[in-house]
Design a protein around this motif. Structure first.
Motif, short mmCIF file in Angstrom:
data_model
loop_
_atom_site.label_atom_id
_atom_site.label_comp_id
_atom_site.label_asym_id
_atom_site.label_seq_id
_atom_site.Cartn_x
_atom_site.Cartn_y
_atom_site.Cartn_z
N LEU A 26 0.86 -1.18 0.00
CA LEU A 26 0.00 0.00 0.00
C LEU A 26 0.90 1.23 0.00
CD1 LEU A 26 -3.29 0.57 1.90
CD2 LEU A 26 -1.63 2.42 1.73
N ILE A 27 0.69 2.11 -0.97
CA ILE A 27 1.42 3.37 -1.06
C ILE A 27 0.40 4.49 -1.11
CG2 ILE A 27 3.11 4.74 -2.32
CD1 ILE A 27 4.12 2.19 -3.61
N ALA A 28 0.57 5.47 -0.25
CA ALA A 28 -0.39 6.56 -0.21
C ALA A 28 0.26 7.82 0.34
CB ALA A 28 -1.59 6.18 0.67
N ALA A 29 -0.25 8.96 -0.12
CA ALA A 29 0.11 10.23 0.50
C ALA A 29 -0.71 10.40 1.77
CB ALA A 29 -0.16 11.38 -0.47
N PHE A 30 -0.22 11.22 2.69
CA PHE A 30 -0.91 11.38 3.97
C PHE A 30 -2.32 11.93 3.80
CE2 PHE A 30 3.12 11.80 6.81
CZ PHE A 30 3.35 10.45 6.62
N ASP A 31 -2.56 12.62 2.69
CA ASP A 31 -3.90 13.19 2.49
C ASP A 31 -4.80 12.29 1.65
OD1 ASP A 31 -2.61 13.47 0.08
OD2 ASP A 31 -2.94 15.63 -0.12
N ASP A 32 -4.38 11.05 1.42
CA ASP A 32 -5.21 10.10 0.69
C ASP A 32 -6.30 9.55 1.61
OD1 ASP A 32 -3.94 10.36 -1.70
OD2 ASP A 32 -2.74 8.53 -1.55
N THR A 33 -7.45 10.17 1.57
CA THR A 33 -8.55 9.74 2.42
C THR A 33 -8.94 8.30 2.10
OG1 THR A 33 -9.39 12.00 2.47
CG2 THR A 33 -10.90 10.24 3.18
N GLY A 34 -9.07 7.50 3.12
CA GLY A 34 -9.46 6.11 2.94
C GLY A 34 -8.30 5.15 2.90
N LYS A 35 -7.06 5.68 2.78
CA LYS A 35 -5.88 4.82 2.75
C LYS A 35 -4.98 5.02 3.96
CE LYS A 35 -5.46 4.28 -2.28
NZ LYS A 35 -4.57 4.50 -3.46
#
Length: 295
Positions: A26-35
């Motif tokens: 899983l790769i996500a930015a801190f502002d990726d809502t839901g991740k």
């Protein structure tokens, strides 16, 4: 009594649909809502995690040690570590991957994973970043994230390559910042890694240097000389610290009696376990447990 420390799997709480080929990443930015799940409480993972913070200030409590930070940093977390990140609002990335992601049988890759970046017995888990280092890591993380969001059937091997490059770049930054001979390639480093892998598997029942030396086909003196040269610690110190770390984790859980904690890590005599713990921490097991009791 404190409940069990929550242990999260890689997609626990994730509400955004992720691509089927990369369920173990899983790769996500801190502002990726839901991740990104805000978990400002003690917890642990079943996966590895890299946290890249652009510019922030706070503290990160990892296995009962506190690491303050201010500015751009990267954190490296391994499975089973108990941690809690308290930070100001910031931007950045989270990269999570299960151990199975690197189960290709490619020895350099498995060495890279276990090769000290995620070694919670030795490595300093926070690396401050200069602007150039931050820019390079951010670029690599952004590319990996773009690949992660693709649905192409070739995504897994390509994503594997990006993550491997990212890990190697972090390794290079660490080598530049710190003098750590155990981070260099070579036969002694491979033997040290083998010792650490044995320790991880057997610390519950094997407490003596001789136990590990015999499995590595060396003498206790040779094993101590190896670890001392590469890390500044004797093999006996590694064994003791690994036992104490597990004891602290079990005591923090507050589900077992002190006697049961001792049994879990190979002490048949509860009194001896208490003496061992107090000698090396300055507190009895019960006193350590009370330190972390809710007010």
């Amino acid at each position: 009594m404190r409940p069990a420390i929550p242990q999260h799997r890689i997609n626990d709480g994730v509400t955004t649909t992720v691509s089927a080929p990369v369920k173990h990443v899983l790769i996500a930015a801190f502002d990726d809502t839901g991740k990104i799940m805000p978990r400002q409480y003690p917890h642990r993972h079943t996966y590895y995690e890299i946290l890249l913070l652009h510019n922030s200030k706070g503290t990160h409590n990892i296995d009962f040690n506190t690491y303050p930070f201010d500015g751009a940093v990267v954190f490296l977390l391994s499975p089973e570590q108990v941690h809690q990140l308290d930070r100001e609002a910031t931007t950045g990335y989270s990269l999570k991957f299960d151990p199975s992601f690197f189960s290709s049988g490619n020895d350099p890759d498995s060495q890279l994973l276990g090769h000290f970046l995620f070694d919670n017995m030795q490595s300093y888990p926070v690396i401050p970043l200069e602007p150039a280092d931050l820019a390079r890591l951010e670029n690599l993380m952004s590319i990996a994230r773009e690949e992660y969001d693709q649905t192409d059937e070739d995504i897994t091997p390509i994503l594997f390559s990006y993550i491997r490059v990212l890990l190697m770049e972090i390794m290079r930054i660490r080598r530049r910042q710190l003098s750590e001979p155990h981070l260099l390639p070579g036969q002694p480093q491979t033997q040290l890694l083998q010792f650490k892998q044995l320790l991880h598997q057997h610390f519950h029942e094997l407490h003596e240097v001789q136990d590990y030396a015999s499995r590595l086909y060396v003498t206790p003196r040779q094993l101590n000389a190896l670890t001392q040269k590469l890390t500044g610690k004797t093999a006996g110190t590694f064994i003791k610290e690994r036992i104490l770390l597990e004891a602290k984790r079990l005591l923090f859980l507050n589900e077992l009696t002190v006697k049961e904690v001792g049994y879990q890590i190979g002490f048949d005599d509860p009194a001896y376990f208490t003496r061992f713990f107090k000698k090396n921490t300055g507190k009895s097991p019960q006193q350590f447990r009370e330190t972390f009791q809710p007010a």
